[in-house]
Design a protein around this motif. Structure first.
Motif, short mmCIF file in Angstrom:
data_model
loop_
_atom_site.label_atom_id
_atom_site.label_comp_id
_atom_site.label_asym_id
_atom_site.label_seq_id
_atom_site.Cartn_x
_atom_site.Cartn_y
_atom_site.Cartn_z
N ARG A 23 36.16 31.64 41.83
CA ARG A 23 35.14 31.94 40.82
C ARG A 23 35.63 31.35 39.51
O ARG A 23 36.76 31.59 39.10
CB ARG A 23 34.90 33.44 40.67
N ASP A 37 30.63 30.08 41.62
CA ASP A 37 31.43 30.26 42.82
C ASP A 37 31.60 28.90 43.48
O ASP A 37 30.62 28.14 43.62
CB ASP A 37 30.77 31.22 43.81
N ARG A 67 38.42 34.53 44.80
CA ARG A 67 37.56 35.62 45.28
C ARG A 67 38.11 36.12 46.60
O ARG A 67 38.33 35.35 47.53
CB ARG A 67 36.12 35.13 45.49
#
Length: 90
Positions: A23, A37, A67
């Protein structure tokens, strides 16, 4: 800058994850940020992408996190200071 490095036994690790999901926060010179993302890319590629984005936006900075999803849900492992703690652009 002095770096403190210590030799360790790598067998002390309890778990690891092969994660290539990132991210990226592009922090504007004014308040606010855009969040992206990026999946299935190397750290080097994501870092280069973030640096390109910042170069195109005067006064912008980036924050980068991995992430991870686990039993607690989606989480972030910060690789840079989080967006709220980034220093002002030079």
């Amino acid at each position: 800058m002095a770096i403190e490095a210590r030799l360790v036994d790598e067998r002390d690790t309890q778990w690891e994850a092969d994660v290539q999901d990132y991210r990226v926060f592009i922090v504007h010179d004014t308040q606010g940020w855009d969040v992206y993302d990026i999946d299935n890319q190397t750290h080097s590629d994501v870092l280069a992408w973030a640096q390109e984005q910042v170069a195109q936006r005067p006064g912008a900075r980036y924050a980068l996190a991995i992430r991870i999803t686990n039993d607690l849900g989606l989480g972030l492992l910060w690789l840079t200071p989080d967006p709220d703690d980034l220093p002002a652009a030079a």
